[in-house]
Write a protein that holds these residues in place. Structure first.
Motif, mmCIF file in Angstrom:
data_model
loop_
_atom_site.group_PDB
_atom_site.id
_atom_site.type_symbol
_atom_site.label_atom_id
_atom_site.label_comp_id
_atom_site.label_asym_id
_atom_site.label_seq_id
_atom_site.Cartn_x
_atom_site.Cartn_y
_atom_site.Cartn_z
ATOM 1 N N ASN A 133 7.299 -3.444 -2.919
ATOM 2 C CA ASN A 133 7.641 -4.828 -3.307
ATOM 3 C C ASN A 133 6.399 -5.647 -3.607
ATOM 4 O O ASN A 133 6.406 -6.486 -4.512
ATOM 5 C CB ASN A 133 8.420 -5.523 -2.179
ATOM 6 C CG ASN A 133 9.837 -4.992 -2.087
ATOM 7 O OD1 ASN A 133 10.324 -4.384 -3.033
ATOM 8 N ND2 ASN A 133 10.495 -5.198 -0.960
ATOM 9 N N SER A 134 5.316 -5.419 -2.844
ATOM 10 C CA SER A 134 4.117 -6.238 -3.030
ATOM 11 C C SER A 134 3.494 -5.959 -4.397
ATOM 12 O O SER A 134 2.976 -6.865 -5.046
ATOM 13 C CB SER A 134 3.111 -6.026 -1.903
ATOM 14 O OG SER A 134 2.451 -4.800 -2.088
ATOM 15 N N GLU A 158 7.801 -2.499 1.732
ATOM 16 C CA GLU A 158 7.013 -3.727 1.564
ATOM 17 C C GLU A 158 5.890 -3.512 0.549
ATOM 18 O O GLU A 158 5.600 -4.382 -0.277
ATOM 19 C CB GLU A 158 6.397 -4.180 2.898
ATOM 20 C CG GLU A 158 7.381 -4.679 3.935
ATOM 21 C CD GLU A 158 8.205 -3.568 4.589
ATOM 22 O OE1 GLU A 158 7.921 -2.370 4.339
ATOM 23 O OE2 GLU A 158 9.156 -3.894 5.336
ATOM 24 N N GLN A 187 4.423 1.078 5.513
ATOM 25 C CA GLN A 187 5.466 0.124 5.080
ATOM 26 C C GLN A 187 5.735 0.319 3.602
ATOM 27 O O GLN A 187 5.378 -0.516 2.771
ATOM 28 C CB GLN A 187 4.989 -1.305 5.339
ATOM 29 C CG GLN A 187 4.751 -1.608 6.795
ATOM 30 C CD GLN A 187 3.977 -2.899 6.972
ATOM 31 O OE1 GLN A 187 3.991 -3.790 6.126
ATOM 32 N NE2 GLN A 187 3.269 -2.994 8.071
#
Ligand code: MEV
Length: 309
Positions: free
Chosen positions: A190-191, A187, A184
């Motif tokens: 972004n995390s 994601e 991912q």
């Protein structure tokens, strides 16, 4: 009338994620996996045939938005209409496993369209178009995956700076293992952005250390010090885990590789699934590590010889 375009997969040896923040990365082309796009003349609306979808281009699903957008943008550049051809994408790069499949699909398809319409494709144009696809697929790409689609040699890459090719002067083998779990990247990227807002000091320190380890890894490769390279890989994996982009499956495979003969092991690419890599001293070790990784749950492994004979 028919034309094809191809692109390789890539493996990030060091520097994934920290490369988004201006730190360096070291990546190698991975020709064991590749994409081939074929364009064929047909009469009528364009069709798309790939692993995720077979049917009219106009009804392709949302998950292929990066591919459909790059096709439209390429046709705009070529000043050609969206009609009278079929597009077939064949891939041996496992999708969404950190091997750069999205950039490679874009690059192979752009090359195939330019070949089909008999127009010359410059590297700058290929990069510009591939980047459009990568922005949709990954949100905030560093440009590393895009750069790797046009490179036949390992790269030392810093965002926004000229790319530096170099020789993989290290006598060792790389074992690549696929967790079988979809990575991912978006994601995960972004995390880390969120983490850097919540804990700016700790996150920045980890990112800087990843950059330092990447530079040290490059020296270890240039000076043929595989044992040191392994140590840097292990440290990088701990930091990536600390930043929250590893997962249970990746950690299990890393542990299995280290419990066998690996000099070092880490996740590669976006993480949270996808692939890991392990460094082996020689071919016998690489075979043993590969067997151990398959036993520990990897769905596929590849052995890649680094350096020259
Ligand atoms: C993805 O292959 C590599 C990341 O560093 C993201 C990027 O460089 O854009 C995770």
């Amino acid at each position: 009338m028919k034309a094809t375009g191809t692109a390789n997969g890539k493996i990030i040896l060091m520097g994934e994620h920290s490369v988004v923040y201006g730190e360096p990365a070291v990546a190698i082309p991975f020709p064991a996996t590749s994409i081939e796009t074929t364009i064929k003349k047909i009469t009528g609306p364009v069709t798309l045939d790939c692993f995720f979808y077979h049917g009219p281009f106009s009804q392709a699903p949302e998950r292929l938005l990066n591919v459909t957008t790059v096709i439209m943008k390429t046709l705009e550049k070529l000043q050609q209409p969206l009609e009278n051809f079929s597009i077939t994408i064949k891939s041996t790069i496992p999708a969404e496993r950190g091997m750069g499949s999205s950039a490679a699909v874009a690059a192979a398809t752009i090359r195939a369209l330019f070949n089909y319409f008999k127009k010359e494709l410059t590297t700058a144009c290929l990069m510009e178009l591939t980047d459009i696809s990568e922005k949709i697929a990954h949100g905030n790409p560093s440009g590393l995956d895009t750069a790797m689609t046009s490179s036949q040699s390992p790269l030392f890459f810093i965002k926004g700076q000229p790319i530096i090719p170099f020789l993989l002067n290290v006598s060792a083998y790389l074992v690549v293992a696929d967790t079988g779990v979809t990575g991912q990247t978006k994601e995960a990227v972004n995390s880390i952005a969120l983490l850097s807002q919540r804990s700016p000091e700790k996150t920045t320190a980890a990112i800087h250390t990843l950059g330092k380890l990447t530079r040290q890894a490059k020296s270890a490769i240039e000076q043929n010090r595989p044992a040191d390279l392994g140590v840097y890989m292990n440290e990088a994996h701990h930091l990536l885990d600390f930043l929250g982009v590893s997962n249970k499956e990746l950690n299990q495979l890393v542990a299995a590789a280290l419990a066998t003969d690996a000099l070092g092991a880490k996740l590669t690419g976006g993480g949270r699934g996808g692939c890991m890599i392990a460094l082996a001293d020689n071919k016998t070790s690489a075979d043993r590590i590969s067997a151990a990784l398959l036993k520990a749950g990897a769905v596929n492994t590849w052995i890649h010889k680094m350096g020259e004979d």
